[in-house]
Design a protein around this motif. Structure first.
Motif, PDB file in Angstrom:
ATOM      1  N   ALA A 121      55.570  45.365  55.214  1.00 14.81           N
ATOM      2  CA  ALA A 121      56.185  44.933  53.953  1.00 14.81           C
ATOM      3  C   ALA A 121      55.150  44.297  53.028  1.00 14.81           C
ATOM      4  N   MET A 122      54.210  43.560  53.617  1.00 15.96           N
ATOM      5  CA  MET A 122      53.151  42.934  52.821  1.00 15.96           C
ATOM      6  C   MET A 122      52.300  43.981  52.127  1.00 15.96           C
ATOM      7  N   MET A 123      51.934  45.043  52.850  1.00  8.85           N
ATOM      8  CA  MET A 123      51.108  46.098  52.277  1.00  8.85           C
ATOM      9  C   MET A 123      51.812  46.826  51.140  1.00  8.85           C
ATOM     10  N   MET A 124      53.144  46.838  51.180  1.00  8.73           N
ATOM     11  CA  MET A 124      53.924  47.545  50.166  1.00  8.73           C
ATOM     12  C   MET A 124      54.223  46.690  48.937  1.00  8.73           C
ATOM     13  N   THR A 125      54.321  45.374  49.126  1.00  9.28           N
ATOM     14  CA  THR A 125      54.801  44.531  48.026  1.00  9.28           C
ATOM     15  C   THR A 125      53.864  43.399  47.622  1.00  9.28           C
ATOM     16  N   GLU A 126      52.905  43.065  48.470  1.00  9.56           N
ATOM     17  CA  GLU A 126      52.041  41.923  48.184  1.00  9.56           C
ATOM     18  C   GLU A 126      50.564  42.302  48.323  1.00  9.56           C
ATOM     19  N   THR A 127      49.714  41.417  47.902  1.00  4.01           N
ATOM     20  CA  THR A 127      48.265  41.622  48.039  1.00  4.01           C
ATOM     21  C   THR A 127      47.706  40.559  48.978  1.00  4.01           C
ATOM     22  N   PHE A 128      47.068  41.008  50.042  1.00  5.68           N
ATOM     23  CA  PHE A 128      46.489  40.076  51.009  1.00  5.68           C
ATOM     24  C   PHE A 128      45.184  39.520  50.448  1.00  5.68           C
ATOM     25  N   VAL A 129      45.144  38.202  50.277  1.00  6.86           N
ATOM     26  CA  VAL A 129      43.939  37.535  49.777  1.00  6.86           C
ATOM     27  C   VAL A 129      43.523  36.508  50.832  1.00  6.86           C
ATOM     28  N   LEU A 130      42.387  36.725  51.456  1.00 12.15           N
ATOM     29  CA  LEU A 130      41.942  35.880  52.559  1.00 12.15           C
ATOM     30  C   LEU A 130      41.828  34.417  52.151  1.00 12.15           C
ATOM     31  N   SER A 131      41.295  34.167  50.959  1.00 10.84           N
ATOM     32  CA  SER A 131      41.119  32.783  50.517  1.00 10.84           C
ATOM     33  C   SER A 131      42.466  32.057  50.403  1.00 10.84           C
ATOM     34  N   GLU A 132      43.515  32.775  49.969  1.00  7.34           N
ATOM     35  CA  GLU A 132      44.837  32.168  49.863  1.00  7.34           C
ATOM     36  C   GLU A 132      45.414  31.884  51.245  1.00  7.34           C
ATOM     37  N   VAL A 133      45.169  32.800  52.191  1.00  8.09           N
ATOM     38  CA  VAL A 133      45.628  32.581  53.565  1.00  8.09           C
ATOM     39  C   VAL A 133      44.950  31.354  54.157  1.00  8.09           C
TER      40      VAL A 133
ATOM     41  N   PRO B 212      55.960  35.645  51.011  1.00 13.00           N
ATOM     42  CA  PRO B 212      56.709  35.497  52.261  1.00 13.00           C
ATOM     43  C   PRO B 212      56.265  36.462  53.361  1.00 13.00           C
ATOM     44  N   PHE B 213      55.947  37.701  53.006  1.00  8.45           N
ATOM     45  CA  PHE B 213      55.547  38.668  54.032  1.00  8.45           C
ATOM     46  C   PHE B 213      54.147  38.369  54.562  1.00  8.45           C
ATOM     47  N   THR B 214      53.252  37.945  53.689  1.00  4.61           N
ATOM     48  CA  THR B 214      51.918  37.550  54.141  1.00  4.61           C
ATOM     49  C   THR B 214      52.022  36.341  55.068  1.00  4.61           C
ATOM     50  N   PHE B 215      52.847  35.387  54.681  1.00  2.00           N
ATOM     51  CA  PHE B 215      53.040  34.184  55.487  1.00  2.00           C
ATOM     52  C   PHE B 215      53.548  34.547  56.875  1.00  2.00           C
ATOM     53  N   ASN B 216      54.587  35.377  56.940  1.00  2.00           N
ATOM     54  CA  ASN B 216      55.184  35.712  58.231  1.00  2.00           C
ATOM     55  C   ASN B 216      54.294  36.628  59.065  1.00  2.00           C
ATOM     56  N   THR B 217      53.479  37.462  58.411  1.00  2.00           N
ATOM     57  CA  THR B 217      52.536  38.297  59.156  1.00  2.00           C
ATOM     58  C   THR B 217      51.595  37.433  59.978  1.00  2.00           C
ATOM     59  N   VAL B 218      50.996  36.453  59.315  1.00  2.00           N
ATOM     60  CA  VAL B 218      50.031  35.581  59.998  1.00  2.00           C
ATOM     61  C   VAL B 218      50.741  34.603  60.923  1.00  2.00           C
TER      62      VAL B 218
END
Length: 309
Positions: free
Chosen positions: A206-218, A34-40
């Motif tokens: 929040a993403m940096m604290m709880t999730e892993t940013f993966v470019l391919s998934e984005v 959710p945090f990765t989604f909302n960041t982008v």
């Protein structure tokens, strides 16, 4: 009359965009956090809204509509404070909603989220705002509808997804009340752009604290991200602003409340979601409560019929 019809059409398009956005959010929740989604998503919303701000600013300058009574420094300060406050509220609401989309259906999310229509006047009591007696009846209907929609027969437990969407509706209630305070004091489009930026930054932390940013998934979720970031956030918001300049406020709220109906329609057509008779009844009761809550009092209805603003 032609201008009002055009405004109503824009509002209907906005409701369709917002309702179908639940599908995009559901698809995105299957791929990224959710945090990765909302960041982008909200970063894209900021980028898409900047040209709108530029066009609106040029139009205001050419029409000399800049308010000279508000000092520039005070106006800028209010804009920044308002953008941060609304951004924090929107970050809370959007995070709860996007997290919930992994555990509930688009239809349920659409109807439960729209409960803010009833919650806003109720919470407004604590801000010394008057509440119409009919709102209490609508609140009772909404509780009955929510029970049928989300509570399993024979139990008093609510699913994780529906619970977080309910919290999301409460957060959106706070967001609307904060906007109600700041929007008359500053530029609405700029306020929206700043709040989108705040949501993106807060989501990134929040993403940096709880999730892993993966470019391919984005990249796998790029279509839902573009849809929610550009269409739902920027285009939808801009259409609402343009339309409500000429549309009747009561009609506007009624049309926009169709968001929940379109969420259910698109959920069935695209995601092949289905609801039991009990859940459909709950949705129907909640929708009736939402519609009744937005109908004007008799006195206001007479004024509206007489075209008195």
């Amino acid at each position: 009359m032609r201008g009002q019809a055009r405004s109503n059409l824009l509002l209907l398009m906005t409701a369709i965009i917002w309702g179908s956005a639940f599908i995009a959010q559901s698809k995105g929740a299957d791929v990224i956090g959710p945090f990765t989604f909302n960041t982008v998503r909200y970063a894209l919303a900021v980028v898409a809204l900047l040209p709108v701000i530029y066009i609106f600013s040029r139009k205001r300058n050419s029409e000399n509509t800049v308010d000279q009574d508000i000092p520039r420094a005070n106006g800028t300060k209010t804009l920044i404070i308002g953008g941060i406050a609304t951004g924090i509220a929107l970050f809370t609401a959007s995070s709860l909603q996007q997290y919930a989309m992994a555990f509930t259906t688009a239809a349920k999310a659409g109807f439960i989220t729209t409960l803010y229509v009833i919650l806003v006047p109720i919470v407004g009591i604590f801000l010394k705002k008057k509440i119409r007696p009919i709102i209490w009846f609508c609140a009772l209907l909404a509780v009955i509808g929510l029970y049928l929609l989300s509570i399993k027969p024979g139990t008093f437990s609510i699913s994780r997804g529906d619970f977080f969407v309910l919290l999301c509706a409460l957060a959106f209630t706070g967001h609307i009340l904060i906007i109600d305070y700041f929007s008359p004091k500053t530029d609405g489009v700029k306020l929206s752009c700043i709040q989108f930026a705040v949501v993106s930054i807060a989501s990134f932390v929040a993403m940096m604290m709880t999730e892993t940013f993966v470019l391919s998934e984005v990249l796998d979720a790029i279509i839902p991200l573009l849809y929610t970031g550009v269409l739902s956030s920027s285009v939808g918001y801009t259409c609402q602003i343009i339309a409500q300049k000429k549309a009747d406020p009561v009609i506007s709220s009624l049309i926009l409340s169709l968001e929940s109906v379109f969420a259910a329609i698109f959920g069935a057509l695209i995601l092949h979601e289905s609801m039991s008779g009990r859940e459909i009844t709950g949705c129907a009761i909640m929708f009736v409560a939402i519609i009744i809550a937005q109908l004007p009092e008799k006195k206001n209805r007479r004024l509206t019929d007489g075209n008195i603003q």
